[in-house]
Design an enzyme around this catalytic site. Structure first.
Site, PDB file in Angstrom:
ATOM      1  N   ASN A  81       0.880  -1.165   0.000  1.00 27.94           N
ATOM      2  CA  ASN A  81       0.000   0.000   0.000  1.00 27.94           C
ATOM      3  C   ASN A  81       0.921   1.220   0.000  1.00 27.94           C
ATOM      4  O   ASN A  81       1.503   1.568   1.012  1.00 27.94           O
ATOM      5  CB  ASN A  81      -0.899  -0.024   1.242  1.00 27.94           C
ATOM      6  CG  ASN A  81      -1.890   1.119   1.252  1.00 27.94           C
ATOM      7  OD1 ASN A  81      -1.825   2.019   0.411  1.00 27.94           O
ATOM      8  ND2 ASN A  81      -2.809   1.088   2.199  1.00 27.94           N
ATOM      9  N   ARG A 121      -2.469  -1.982  -3.684  1.00 31.54           N
ATOM     10  CA  ARG A 121      -3.688  -1.211  -3.507  1.00 31.54           C
ATOM     11  C   ARG A 121      -3.652  -0.017  -4.468  1.00 31.54           C
ATOM     12  O   ARG A 121      -2.690   0.737  -4.482  1.00 31.54           O
ATOM     13  CB  ARG A 121      -3.780  -0.703  -2.074  1.00 31.54           C
ATOM     14  CG  ARG A 121      -4.971   0.175  -1.884  1.00 31.54           C
ATOM     15  CD  ARG A 121      -4.949   0.893  -0.568  1.00 31.54           C
ATOM     16  NE  ARG A 121      -6.159   1.667  -0.430  1.00 31.54           N
ATOM     17  CZ  ARG A 121      -6.225   2.821   0.207  1.00 31.54           C
ATOM     18  NH1 ARG A 121      -5.150   3.310   0.787  1.00 31.54           N
ATOM     19  NH2 ARG A 121      -7.352   3.471   0.283  1.00 31.54           N
ATOM     20  N   ARG A 155     -12.511  15.723   6.581  1.00 32.53           N
ATOM     21  CA  ARG A 155     -13.293  16.020   5.374  1.00 32.53           C
ATOM     22  C   ARG A 155     -14.745  16.290   5.740  1.00 32.53           C
ATOM     23  O   ARG A 155     -15.307  15.641   6.633  1.00 32.53           O
ATOM     24  CB  ARG A 155     -13.274  14.833   4.402  1.00 32.53           C
ATOM     25  CG  ARG A 155     -11.917  14.519   3.853  1.00 32.53           C
ATOM     26  CD  ARG A 155     -12.034  13.423   2.780  1.00 32.53           C
ATOM     27  NE  ARG A 155     -10.770  12.768   2.594  1.00 32.53           N
ATOM     28  CZ  ARG A 155     -10.592  11.449   2.631  1.00 32.53           C
ATOM     29  NH1 ARG A 155     -11.617  10.637   2.826  1.00 32.53           N
ATOM     30  NH2 ARG A 155      -9.395  10.946   2.445  1.00 32.53           N
ATOM     31  N   HIS A 196     -13.184   2.738  -0.455  1.00 31.89           N
ATOM     32  CA  HIS A 196     -13.191   1.768   0.660  1.00 31.89           C
ATOM     33  C   HIS A 196     -13.778   0.418   0.221  1.00 31.89           C
ATOM     34  O   HIS A 196     -14.214  -0.370   1.050  1.00 31.89           O
ATOM     35  CB  HIS A 196     -14.051   2.259   1.850  1.00 31.89           C
ATOM     36  CG  HIS A 196     -13.398   3.294   2.703  1.00 31.89           C
ATOM     37  ND1 HIS A 196     -14.135   4.214   3.396  1.00 31.89           N
ATOM     38  CD2 HIS A 196     -12.099   3.551   2.983  1.00 31.89           C
ATOM     39  CE1 HIS A 196     -13.318   5.011   4.073  1.00 31.89           C
ATOM     40  NE2 HIS A 196     -12.077   4.631   3.822  1.00 31.89           N
ATOM     41  N   GLU A 213      -8.080  -4.725   5.201  1.00 28.97           N
ATOM     42  CA  GLU A 213      -8.019  -4.459   3.762  1.00 28.97           C
ATOM     43  C   GLU A 213      -6.857  -5.195   3.091  1.00 28.97           C
ATOM     44  O   GLU A 213      -6.986  -5.667   1.969  1.00 28.97           O
ATOM     45  CB  GLU A 213      -7.907  -2.944   3.527  1.00 28.97           C
ATOM     46  CG  GLU A 213      -9.225  -2.245   3.825  1.00 28.97           C
ATOM     47  CD  GLU A 213      -9.099  -0.753   4.075  1.00 28.97           C
ATOM     48  OE1 GLU A 213      -8.597  -0.374   5.156  1.00 28.97           O
ATOM     49  OE2 GLU A 213      -9.489   0.031   3.202  1.00 28.97           O
TER      50      GLU A 213
END
Ligand code: ADP
Length: 351
Positions: free
Chosen positions: A7, A64, A214, A153, A330
């Site tokens: 990642n 990823r 955010r 996601h 993940e």
């Protein structure tokens, strides 16, 4: 069978090596501050040199990649053509894709003969119906510029679906569930018969829930007002919406643990706004799904804060629906998808 997962972020490289017979991590390393002032590690290539694993003992490397656009909807073997297409997609996710691609390029350089597979955060949402992914904008903006909801996601929501199926002893395609990945970034997903039919993040990860920094959903005209009437430049607006809003903007901290400890008026307000937004999405998704088999909480906040879970699931919301907490993984999901990819491709001389 050993599968590595990379990642690669703009200033970090996370590497995990899985033994897929047990799903266990047998090696893991996080290298941070790549290319930063005063850091000894100047590049991703140098970071990869610090991984103490003989890459020739690995079957596949999974990477990823945040944004696959409309092009990439499943795990994809990386070759020169794929790299060119990923370069073309760069503008869709300027914060993430360039760093993901950098990780791919340095790993390809180091192990040119090793199978390397890109796994996309957008892929799980790629079968959303048009009525879910189209914005009510001039149709040309979709046709010419591909402006639509992509959702992110996906790797996490897909993992949560699989784990929920295991726990409930059902097949994935039998399940209608709502998954809530609540971390620094946060998104909700409506899963019907094992497929994502709607999700809260959109064209970028900015839409939807209130996140650490955010804003999530706002009236888009606010952006025009900030530019036109407040004289804020494009980069400033971008910074405000992505880095200075959300929980941080409301109460000065993006970390739920601090916010709960602060316990002042603004902190309470931030929690009220954040939990109310999640609640609204759950209600909307219950309406879309009609039958809901489980509501699944995950991510740093969803997994760890019983208080936030309770605030969202107050007693009148979804009374008869089981609420589950599942720790997301993940990287393991990426490794699993690489393995499934290899199995499906083995007939075609996959090396
Ligand atoms: P990321 O999206 O960066 O992967 P995580 O999923 O790790 O983030 O979630 C990070 C957030 O989880 C932190 O900002 C914090 O608010 C929250 N968190 C972590 N542990 C706890 C805890 N014990 N109680 C409440 N919140 C927690």
């Amino acid at each position: 069978m050993r599968v590595a997962v990379i990642n690669s972020g703009s200033s970090s490289l996370k590497f995990k090596l899985f033994d897929m017979s047990t799903n266990e991590v047998i090696y893991s390393k996080v290298i941070e501050k790549i290319g930063e002032k005063n850091s000894a590690i100047k590049s991703h290539s140098q970071a990869l040199e610090l991984i103490e694993v003989d890459l020739s003992t690995i079957e596949i490397i999974g990477h990823r990649v945040v944004h696959g656009g409309e092009e990439f909807t499943k795990p994809t073997l990386i070759d020169d053509g794929v790299i060119r297409k990923l370069e073309e997609l760069m503008h869709l996710a300027p914060l993430h894709n360039p760093a993901n691609l950098e990780g791919i390029l340095v790993a390809k350089q180091k192990a040119p003969n090793l199978a390397q597979v890109a796994v996309f955060d957008t892929a799980f949402h790629s079968e959303m119906p048009q009525e879910a992914y189209l914005y009510a904008l001039d149709f040309e903006l979709y046709e010419k510029h591909k402006i639509r909801k992509y959702g992110f996601h996906g790797t996490s929501h897909s993992y949560l679906l699989k784990e929920t199926a295991k726990e409930l002893n059902k097949e994935e395609h039998e399940l209608n569930i709502i998954t809530l990945h609540l971390g620094n970034g946060a998104s909700a997903c409506a899963i019907k018969n094992g497929k994502s039919i709607d999700t809260s993040m959109g064209f970028t990860p900015l839409e939807g829930l209130v996140m650490g920094t955010r804003c999530g959903d706002i009236d888009p005209a606010i952006v025009l007002y900030m530019q036109r009437d407040l004289g804020m430049g494009r980069d400033k607006v971008d910074e405000v919406l992505n880095k200075k809003s959300g929980l941080l903007g409301l109460c000065g901290s993006s970390d739920i643990r601090n916010i709960l400890a602060q316990d002042d008026e603004r902190s309470r307000l931030a929690i009220d706004i954040m939990t109310r937004r999640v609640k609204k999405y759950i209600g909307a998704y219950m309406a879309l799904l009609s039958r809901v088999d489980a509501i699944v909480f995950s991510g740093g906040i969803g997994e760890n804060s019983a208080y936030i879970r309770e605030r969202i699931m107050d007693k009148n919301l979804a009374k008869d629906i089981p609420v589950m907490v599942i720790k997301t993984n993940e990287e393991l999901e990426i490794a699993r998808q690489c393995l499934a990819f290899k199995d499906s491709e083995s007939k075609n001389n996959f090396s």
